[in-house]
Design an enzyme around this catalytic site. Structure first.
Site, PDB file in Angstrom:
ATOM      1  N   SER A   7       0.853  -1.190   0.000  1.00  0.00           N
ATOM      2  CA  SER A   7       0.000   0.000   0.000  1.00  0.00           C
ATOM      3  C   SER A   7       0.887   1.237   0.000  1.00  0.00           C
ATOM      4  O   SER A   7       1.673   1.442   0.935  1.00  0.00           O
ATOM      5  CB  SER A   7      -0.881   0.008   1.252  1.00  0.00           C
ATOM      6  OG  SER A   7      -1.372   1.318   1.473  1.00  0.00           O
ATOM      7  N   HIS A  32      -1.845  -1.556  -3.745  1.00  0.00           N
ATOM      8  CA  HIS A  32      -3.042  -1.106  -3.029  1.00  0.00           C
ATOM      9  C   HIS A  32      -3.015   0.423  -2.928  1.00  0.00           C
ATOM     10  O   HIS A  32      -2.040   1.008  -2.480  1.00  0.00           O
ATOM     11  CB  HIS A  32      -3.030  -1.745  -1.636  1.00  0.00           C
ATOM     12  CG  HIS A  32      -4.226  -1.450  -0.796  1.00  0.00           C
ATOM     13  ND1 HIS A  32      -5.429  -2.121  -0.930  1.00  0.00           N
ATOM     14  CD2 HIS A  32      -4.417  -0.567   0.220  1.00  0.00           C
ATOM     15  CE1 HIS A  32      -6.294  -1.675  -0.047  1.00  0.00           C
ATOM     16  NE2 HIS A  32      -5.715  -0.717   0.671  1.00  0.00           N
ATOM     17  N   ASP A  34      -5.051   3.760  -1.452  1.00  0.00           N
ATOM     18  CA  ASP A  34      -6.031   4.172  -0.446  1.00  0.00           C
ATOM     19  C   ASP A  34      -6.602   5.550  -0.758  1.00  0.00           C
ATOM     20  O   ASP A  34      -5.903   6.557  -0.648  1.00  0.00           O
ATOM     21  CB  ASP A  34      -5.359   4.207   0.932  1.00  0.00           C
ATOM     22  CG  ASP A  34      -5.063   2.810   1.440  1.00  0.00           C
ATOM     23  OD1 ASP A  34      -6.021   2.036   1.607  1.00  0.00           O
ATOM     24  OD2 ASP A  34      -3.874   2.489   1.646  1.00  0.00           O
ATOM     25  N   HIS A  65      -8.924   1.039  -2.745  1.00  0.00           N
ATOM     26  CA  HIS A  65      -9.724   0.952  -1.519  1.00  0.00           C
ATOM     27  C   HIS A  65     -10.366   2.323  -1.284  1.00  0.00           C
ATOM     28  O   HIS A  65      -9.679   3.275  -0.921  1.00  0.00           O
ATOM     29  CB  HIS A  65      -8.765   0.560  -0.375  1.00  0.00           C
ATOM     30  CG  HIS A  65      -9.373   0.516   0.984  1.00  0.00           C
ATOM     31  ND1 HIS A  65      -8.615   0.410   2.129  1.00  0.00           N
ATOM     32  CD2 HIS A  65     -10.666   0.562   1.406  1.00  0.00           C
ATOM     33  CE1 HIS A  65      -9.400   0.383   3.192  1.00  0.00           C
ATOM     34  NE2 HIS A  65     -10.646   0.490   2.782  1.00  0.00           N
ATOM     35  N   MET A  67     -12.216   4.833   0.759  1.00  0.00           N
ATOM     36  CA  MET A  67     -12.678   5.227   2.098  1.00  0.00           C
ATOM     37  C   MET A  67     -13.385   6.565   1.923  1.00  0.00           C
ATOM     38  O   MET A  67     -12.838   7.620   2.242  1.00  0.00           O
ATOM     39  CB  MET A  67     -11.480   5.326   3.051  1.00  0.00           C
ATOM     40  CG  MET A  67     -10.993   3.965   3.517  1.00  0.00           C
ATOM     41  SD  MET A  67      -9.317   4.017   4.169  1.00  0.00           S
ATOM     42  CE  MET A  67      -8.412   3.821   2.650  1.00  0.00           C
ATOM     43  N   MET A 136     -10.691  -4.938   7.685  1.00  0.00           N
ATOM     44  CA  MET A 136      -9.825  -3.895   8.279  1.00  0.00           C
ATOM     45  C   MET A 136      -9.386  -4.373   9.663  1.00  0.00           C
ATOM     46  O   MET A 136     -10.228  -4.701  10.508  1.00  0.00           O
ATOM     47  CB  MET A 136     -10.574  -2.570   8.419  1.00  0.00           C
ATOM     48  CG  MET A 136     -10.951  -1.878   7.122  1.00  0.00           C
ATOM     49  SD  MET A 136      -9.580  -1.421   6.034  1.00  0.00           S
ATOM     50  CE  MET A 136      -8.493  -0.503   7.106  1.00  0.00           C
ATOM     51  N   ASP A 174      -6.154  -5.689   5.904  1.00  0.00           N
ATOM     52  CA  ASP A 174      -5.612  -4.341   5.752  1.00  0.00           C
ATOM     53  C   ASP A 174      -5.395  -3.695   7.114  1.00  0.00           C
ATOM     54  O   ASP A 174      -6.362  -3.371   7.809  1.00  0.00           O
ATOM     55  CB  ASP A 174      -6.594  -3.507   4.899  1.00  0.00           C
ATOM     56  CG  ASP A 174      -5.992  -2.196   4.433  1.00  0.00           C
ATOM     57  OD1 ASP A 174      -4.812  -1.934   4.723  1.00  0.00           O
ATOM     58  OD2 ASP A 174      -6.722  -1.432   3.760  1.00  0.00           O
TER      59      ASP A 174
HETATM   60  C1  DX5 Z   1      -5.519   2.398   6.304  1.00  0.00           C
HETATM   61  C2  DX5 Z   1      -5.333   1.890   4.904  1.00  0.00           C
HETATM   62  C3  DX5 Z   1      -4.260   0.893   4.732  1.00  0.00           C
HETATM   63  C4  DX5 Z   1      -2.881   1.353   5.119  1.00  0.00           C
HETATM   64  C5  DX5 Z   1      -2.323   0.226   5.917  1.00  0.00           C
HETATM   65  O1  DX5 Z   1      -6.698   3.084   6.396  1.00  0.00           O
HETATM   66  O2  DX5 Z   1      -6.545   1.313   4.421  1.00  0.00           O
HETATM   67  O3  DX5 Z   1      -4.249   0.336   3.430  1.00  0.00           O
HETATM   68  O4  DX5 Z   1      -2.011   1.644   4.071  1.00  0.00           O
HETATM   69  O5  DX5 Z   1      -1.164   0.669   6.499  1.00  0.00           O
HETATM   70  P1  DX5 Z   1      -0.295  -0.244   7.451  1.00  0.00           P
HETATM   71  O6  DX5 Z   1       0.104  -1.453   6.656  1.00  0.00           O
HETATM   72  O7  DX5 Z   1       0.865   0.640   7.793  1.00  0.00           O
HETATM   73  O8  DX5 Z   1      -1.138  -0.579   8.636  1.00  0.00           O
HETATM   74 ZN    ZN Z   2      -6.362   0.248   2.471  1.00  0.00          ZN
END
Ligand code: DX5
Ligand code: ZN
Length: 227
Positions: A7, A32, A34, A65, A67, A136, A174
């Site tokens: 990510s 990935h 975000d 992804h 959000m 998550m 994730d």
């Molecule tokens: C958080 C994101 C993740 C993030 C994870 O809201 O959806 O994809 O990049 O980061 P790490 O791997 O550092 O927890």
């Molecule tokens: Zn994510």
């Protein structure tokens, strides 16, 4: 199927194309991305134009992804931008089947993301429609948070549920995924490891991805030997 999906949230935002190239060099299976809108989560990251720009820079599949509070309006933009895998949050969609259908009709992989406190049971009417579920394991919004231990049971239960129903739905995990817990998460049922800070906060992201791929390969060999 066991995939590593770096990510880029934790990468240097002034050099995102290089971050994507690092994922390629390490042998990652997808990247990935975000998308945060400042409403569903407090932070704002980037939108469809950046996804379209990165689409030009890599042959790797893009796993986007969302959000965002209004997935219905956003989904077509990200399909157009070239998202190969596209997930939105169950907590944000008023018409889940319809939104999934929009993604599937474009021939892309459709996923639903669930916050850590959202019960799995809410998937009961829709699980069969899903190409993947994003479990998550931190609250969305930031990279580098600690894995929430209570989500282990959720991954295991979802995996059992998918097996019982004989579905091909994949489980993406994730948040807080790193080399240390990768094998354990695969054994709980994770198929897609989304790894942000554990990759890009390391001085050698390419090497970390290679090590993660080796763990995924070992795991998949072990599974096929036990069959
Ligand atoms: C958080 C994101 C993740 C993030 C994870 O809201 O959806 O994809 O990049 O980061 P790490 O791997 O550092 O927890
Ligand atoms: Zn994510």
């Amino acid at each position: 199927m066991y995939f590593i999906a770096p990510s880029i949230l934790s990468a240097d935002f002034s050099r995102l194309a290089e971050a994507v190239k690092m994922a390629e060099a390490g042998g990652a299976d997808m990247v990935h991305l975000d998308v945060m809108d400042g409403h569903f989560v407090p932070s704002i990251t980037f939108g469809h134009q950046l996804v379209a720009a990165l689409r030009e820079k890599t042959i790797l599949p893009l796993n986007v992804h969302l959000m965002v509070d209004n997935p219905r309006e956003m989904i077509p933009l990200f399909l157009e931008a070239g998202a190969d895998w596209l997930s939105f949050h169950l907590e944000t969609s008023r018409h889940v089947h319809k939104d999934l259908q929009t993604i599937k009709e474009a021939g892309r992989k459709a996923g639903l993301a669930l916050n850590p406190a959202t019960p799995l049971a809410l998937l009961s009417e829709v699980l069969e429609e899903l190409d993947f579920v994003v479990v998550m394991t931190v609250n969305p919004g930031w990279g580098g948070q600690k894995f929430i231990p209570a989500t282990r049971g959720k991954i295991r239960s979802l995996s059992q549920w998918i097996k019982e129903k004989e579905l091909a739905t994949l489980i993406a995990v994730d948040g807080g995924v790193k080399l240390d817990n990768l094998a354990e998460l695969f054994s709980l049922g994770m198929n897609i490891a989304i790894c942000g800070s554990s990759v890009y906060n390391d001085p050698e992201p390419v090497e970390v991805i290679k090590k993660m791929k080796a763990v995924a390969r070992d795991f998949s060999h072990r599974i096929s030997e036990n069959k």
